[in-house]
Scaffold this motif. Structure first.
Motif, mmCIF file in Angstrom:
data_model
loop_
_atom_site.group_PDB
_atom_site.id
_atom_site.type_symbol
_atom_site.label_atom_id
_atom_site.label_comp_id
_atom_site.label_asym_id
_atom_site.label_seq_id
_atom_site.Cartn_x
_atom_site.Cartn_y
_atom_site.Cartn_z
ATOM 1 N N THR A 59 1.284 8.078 3.901
ATOM 2 C CA THR A 59 0.585 6.950 3.288
ATOM 3 C C THR A 59 -0.493 7.446 2.337
ATOM 4 O O THR A 59 -1.360 8.224 2.724
ATOM 5 C CB THR A 59 -0.018 6.047 4.364
ATOM 6 N N TYR B 174 6.358 2.682 4.389
ATOM 7 C CA TYR B 174 7.200 2.662 3.195
ATOM 8 C C TYR B 174 8.639 2.418 3.642
ATOM 9 O O TYR B 174 9.251 3.290 4.257
ATOM 10 C CB TYR B 174 7.159 4.006 2.477
ATOM 11 N N SER C 184 -0.378 -3.625 -0.501
ATOM 12 C CA SER C 184 -0.062 -2.486 0.351
ATOM 13 C C SER C 184 -0.139 -2.883 1.827
ATOM 14 O O SER C 184 -1.045 -3.576 2.248
ATOM 15 C CB SER C 184 -0.990 -1.310 0.060
ATOM 16 N N TYR D 198 2.758 2.082 -4.160
ATOM 17 C CA TYR D 198 4.109 1.877 -3.645
ATOM 18 C C TYR D 198 5.039 1.845 -4.857
ATOM 19 O O TYR D 198 5.017 0.906 -5.639
ATOM 20 C CB TYR D 198 4.212 0.538 -2.920
#
Lengths: 362, 617
Positions: B168, B198, B474, B505
């Motif tokens: 992350t 993710y 996020s 992302y």
């Protein structure tokens, strides 16, 4: 309109912050109560011994003159070594030493010496002990003469007739608590915005930084004023039972002026702090010199010259002078307007530079 | 079996907060087991229970044959487990050097003498940290810090490595290296458990457990997990926007991706609904996101006319010219130029520390640029643009101790919107955004997705013409994210609101019209997402995914042949410019394989561009 919204927000946030709310309420109630009833500046039941080398009727009579409310007689000891021992072990605040042949020489009209040895580790009580003891011994030794002297001192106490330290302690603690919260609240309200990142949003929004700072200061100042009023009416008058002599509104008006000044300092703290920890550290760092220099703990006249000059910078000095005059002496605001204006001038400088720093440093 | 769990439950605050509500899974030796899901899914709690950091409340749990609840027994095997907590470099001592950190962990686990020196050198060289061993851990970049964290966790050769969100906030390049490191140890027989938010990382596991709200959504190999009930279709062509509108009538899984529509629905139903439109319908492999959307379902969002910007902005809504922003001797932004058109959704992409946030703050006027010029809505004075712009930062735009309604009223009135108008707008929008039931709640009690919607609404109350979003979505799940981007798209398409957003992302890039890729303060690419991908395809070739029983060996063989290839879960991803892939693989002496065409992802683009830019400099 924007100011109104911001003020409302501050009040809401203050009342929802349980920790801070409890602390503020504690400071204005229990803390003042404890300070005024728990701390006593007079001598009470001070333990002492007598090293009586004479062991005569007169020497015993002298010891019996030490009144039990102020003193507590613990017994006789016989030599210097024991004197040292009781003082070392903190068994006594002082020892009264009566020399041999005390009675005889006294009766003969010769000069006699009575020793008072105090435990210097307990500064204030030993100081009081020696003063009280000296007075008692002198009275005893000159007792026969008293009626023959051409004068007799008579003490009258104004404003606080029974010279109770409660009155002083209650107000002195109130003023300390007011100072603490005025330093802490605006700074923490501002730094919390910084810590949570809201300050960025505000800088981007059309809200003027000054308006925002003013909203914080006004709301926190108003809160302190409300708490002060509560402390005066409830804690001090009802619970501690200390009289308030002046006009209620005069006191609050003077406090408002003081709030203005001290908030300026608080803004300074906020401008250099990044988080709440730094705020609390700086608050202590600033609070202590303000208290020391204010004359609240030591009379200003007793300070070194340089400190006497510095004390002019402590806003608390003017506030104490004015506030105690109103509360204890019953003076009116117009009689203490000197202090009032000094607070406003000092406040103008501090608040102005505080706001400037906040603007510049974000 | 390394870890066995049955109906695992983890509670906090004496059972008031239920983080994990019954999870069963088995982790075999040598597996890379991935827990995947949005923030608050219960991933961390599960991993902590496995490591004995928190006690589980109910169910059964055996780690290396022992029960973490039985402390005495569990202590015997504790040294065989390594746990790396969430957050950059959380297990490190920031003031100690790289080497001192490793030495500390080595002595903690009783690794001494020659063995220690040997392993230290091996680990540091493998991670590329060897040349930085004197540097203080706190001064490393995010990616390097995570690598060091892993070195420290691996110094005593654990049997089980547990990593809580190791990637992350780490840049894609370091992310790929971290995964390489993980696979390297799997080869040696270490079992790895990883949590990640993710979704695109799921493919890297040998087994995946998809979670939401403390429960399992699906479990299995990445392909099994992503399997949707209905097929996943992509609709492209001239009329894709009309198709988008039509599809809502037959499905609640409709999403726009670039200039395509993606939907999970029976093909004949879709064909019927779209008959007469100039579009092409294609079936593709499902991804985890498709499954998520199919399970949760979406709602179409409509935005009312009242959000139409009150001010007209010029065609070039934001102009950034050779902007440099330095803090002391450190240059956070090194000469960036671009123009954003009115009504465009413009994305600024890059890892943590790339300079995205500094750039946005400079545009907003929070920082003065050291050099260069910023023009927003035709103005350079920041005080003149305040009412024209809206700003939303994920974490910070709301007061946690005020309710949703109070926050909205506050921010609205600070922007000078009359109370009546704010109330009307909230009343209109609350149902579409699903905010009705939360209006009286304190912000700190809200789930993350709702918080972000409230935050968005508060930034929109004054109907800004240019909207800035800093890492807006996020950590939220794909369904929440869809709602958010639907609002943004409506604003941009219907009312011409200009939107500038940052994100790390990379798959969020698909929502943007144009992208600016940043790395270390520099622009490394600028263009439409599709263009950027096409360019990479032209330069390195098509992407393929290859299944083989010996992926590590295969990568080595391909590299010898000069083919770009890397481990991708239990698969190998490779790029081939020309010729038949089967032939190339055979030529590389790979015997057992199955190969299919893969997709060039934004991550591939990013890594390619970063490597290219560092080659050139």
């Amino acid at each position: 309109m924007k100011l109104l919204v911001l003020l409302l927000k501050e009040f809401l946030q203050f009342f929802r912050n349980k920790g801070l709310l409890i602390f503020a309420l504690y400071a204005f109630t229990l803390d003042i109560y404890l300070a005024s009833t728990g701390i006593d500046l007079t001598l009470k039941r001070a333990p002492f011994f007598a090293e009586d080398r004479d062991l005569s009727k007169t020497s015993r009579e002298l010891i019996s003159k030490f009144p039990p409310y102020y003193f507590k007689f613990k017994g006789y000891i016989l030599n210097d070594r024991e004197t040292q021992k009781v003082l070392l072990n903190d068994e006594a605040v002082g020892v009264v030493v009566i020399p041999p042949k005390f009675e005889k020489r006294l009766l003969r009209g010769e000069k006699v010496k009575v020793g008072v040895i105090v435990n210097g580790a307990e500064v204030s009580s030993s100081y009081l002990f020696s003063a009280y003891a000296t007075r008692i011994i002198t009275d005893f030794l000159t007792g026969g003469l008293a009626g023959k002297l051409p004068f007799a001192p008579q003490v009258r106490i104004f404003f606080n007739q029974d010279a109770s330290s409660r009155i002083f302690m209650a107000y002195s603690e109130l003023l300390t608590v007011i100072t603490l919260l005025l330093l802490l609240l605006p700074a923490s309200a501002l730094v919390l915005e910084k810590e949570r990142g809201n300050i960025e949003m505000l800088l981007i929004s059309p809200v003027n930084t000054t308006l925002f700072t003013v909203a914080k200061s006004v709301s926190m100042g108003a809160l302190v004023l409300i708490l002060t009023a509560l402390a005066l009416k409830i804690t001090i008058e009802k619970v501690v039972g200390v009289p308030f002599k002046g006009e209620f509104l005069d006191f609050l008006t003077l406090t408002a002026a003081y709030a203005f000044t001290t908030t300026g300092l608080s803004l300074f703290i906020a401008s250099v702090s990044e988080n709440m920890l730094q705020v609390s550290q700086l608050t202590i760092l600033i609070l202590i010199p303000i208290l020391y220099l204010s004359g609240n703990w030591t009379p200003i006249e007793a300070m070194p010259k340089a400190f006497q000059l510095l004390s002019n910078l402590s806003p608390l000095k003017y506030y104490i002078e004015g506030a105690l005059s109103i509360a204890i002496k019953g003076m009116s605001l117009s009689q203490v307007k000197g202090d009032f204006f000094k607070l406003l001038i000092l406040g103008g400088i501090l608040f102005g530079s505080g706001t400037y720093l906040i603007r510049r440093r974000g | 079996m390394v870890v066995e769990s049955e109906n695992l439950q983890v509670f906090y605050k004496k059972g008031k907060v239920k983080a994990v509500k019954g999870l069963s899974f088995k982790v075999k030796e040598g597996e890379v087991f991935i827990f995947i899901g949005p923030d608050g899914a219960g991933k961390s709690s599960t991993l902590k229970a496995v490591c004995g950091v928190v006690n589980y409340a109910k169910g059964k749990l055996k780690v290396l044959g022992k029960d973490p609840k039985k402390e005495k027994e569990f202590n015997k095997i504790r040294e065989k487990i390594s746990f790396m907590p969430q957050g950059l470099g959380r297990n490190l001592y920031k003031k100690l050097s790289v080497e001192e950190n490793i030495d500390f962990f080595a002595s903690l686990y009783g690794v001494e003498g020659e063995e220690k020196e040997r392993r230290k050198e091996l680990l540091l060289k493998a991670t590329g940290l060897w040349e930085f061993k004197e540097r203080q851990a706190g001064k490393l970049s995010g990616g390097m810090m995570q690598k060091l964290g892993m070195c420290c966790a691996l110094i005593h050769k654990p049997k089980l490595l547990v990593l809580d969100e190791p990637t992350t906030g780490v840049d894609p390049l370091s992310r790929r290296e971290l995964w390489k490191l993980i696979y390297g140890y799997v080869k040696e027989g270490i079992t790895v458990m990883v949590a990640t938010s993710y979704l695109d990382e799921a493919e890297r596991g040998s087994r995946v457990l998809l979670m939401k709200g403390g429960r399992e959504l699906a479990q299995g190999t990445p392909e099994e997990v992503a399997k949707t009930k209905k097929p996943v279709l992509i609709i492209e062509g001239e009329d894709y926007l009309k198709a988008y509108e039509k599809l809502w009538e037959v499905s609640n899984t409709v999403r726009i991706r670039g200039e395509k529509v993606r939907v999970v629905e029976e093909k004949d139903k879709v064909e019927k609904a779209l008959s007469g439109l100039n579009v092409e319908i294609k079936e593709v492999e499902p991804e985890i996101e498709d499954l998520f959307i199919e399970k949760v379902g979406l709602k179409k969002v409509e935005i009312s006319e009242s959000f139409k910007p009150k001010t007209e902005v010029p065609q070039d809504a934001v102009v950034v010219e050779k902007v440099v922003k330095a803090f002391g001797s450190f240059k956070a932004v090194k000469g960036v130029s671009f123009k954003v058109k009115r009504g465009e959704i413009f994305g600024v992409l890059g890892p943590n520390g790339a300079g995205k946030t500094t750039l946005i703050k400079t545009i907003l006027g929070l920082y003065e640029p050291t050099k260069g010029k910023v023009v927003v809505a035709g103005k350079t004075d920041r005080n003149e643009i305040k009412e024209i712009i809206g700003y939303m930062s994920q974490k910070f735009s709301l007061y946690e101790d005020l309710t949703v309604k109070e926050n909205l009223l506050l921010w609205g009135s600070l922007y000078g919107v009359p109370l009546k108008e704010i109330k009307e707008k909230v009343k209109e929008t609350a149902p579409t955004l699903g905010l009705e039931e939360y209006e009286g709640k304190l912000v700190k009690e809200l789930p993350l997705g709702i918080k972000q919607r409230v935050s968005l609404l508060s930034a929109l109350l004054h109907s800004p013409a240019i909207l800035f979003l800093d890492e807006p979505t996020s950590g939220v799940d794909p369904a929440e994210r869809e709602v958010f981007w639907q609002v943004i798209r409506e604003l941009s398409r219907k009312f011409g609101t200009t939107v500038i957003t940052t994100t790390h992302y990379l798959d969020e890039a698909e929502y943007c019209d144009r992208l600016l890729l940043m790395n270390r303060g520099e622009v490394i690419a600028l263009g439409k997402p599709q263009e950027l991908k096409e360019k990479v395809k032209e330069e390195v070739g098509k992407a393929y995914l290859m299944y083989t029983p010996y992926p590590f060996e295969a990568v080595e063989k391909l590299k010898k042949e000069g083919i770009t290839a890397f481990i991708y879960g239990s698969k190998v991803k490779l790029f081939l410019k020309e010729g038949k892939v089967e032939e190339a693989l055979k030529k590389a002496d790979i015997k057992e394989f199955k190969v299919r065409e893969g997709e060039i992802t934004m991550e591939d683009v990013f890594i390619y561009e970063v490597e290219k830019s560092s080659r050139n400099s």
